[in-house]
Motif scaffolding. Sequence first.
Motif: not given
Length: 208
Positions: A116-142
Amino acid sequence: MAAKILLLVSLFLTFAFSVVGWSVVINALVKSNQESSYVKSVAPSGTIVDLNYHNIYSACSVIAAACALLTTLCLISAFSQFSSIGRKQRLLRLQAFLMLFGALWLLATVIACDVLFATRSTKITATFDGIAVSQSVIQQMEQNIGVSPEYSKKWYLRLCAILPWFAVLFATFSGLLLLHNAKNTNNYRSTQAPESEKIARTSNEQLA
């Protein structure tokens, strides 16, 4: 005497690295909670962020349980060497099998954690005012806040993936030494029996 000293040294090292094993897991849980709180605090107002890292922390929790078992077994085995228990073959064998079981259990869990340490990562999801935030925006935030979701880039998880291996090594060695001592106890008893018989025969001859 030399075998007993070697066993006590091995038990001490097993105990030390087992304590280190569950300690680094506790440290990782604390650090991950701090990181999770930080990510949520820097998110824009109205954004709900969810960080899912339960897979690797489930494995780490089992590592902590296995290390706690080995810690207890080491204390019991060490104290038994200074009492009559250390001269009973059945109890020595039981301690050896439990120690080897703990080592095998920890080995299987550490392998799973390393994968798991070598191959996986934390799954991050986000919503803004009930709308799902895209993964590209989340990656930019990271990138902006300097937090990586990959497990392999977190130093506190690296400790969980590496240090318990030493507990596996010394626990296996301790289990084998306990088995060796159990066999020696059996040999000691088998050699004592003929000697007692010789003494009895000599006394009988003298009386005759």
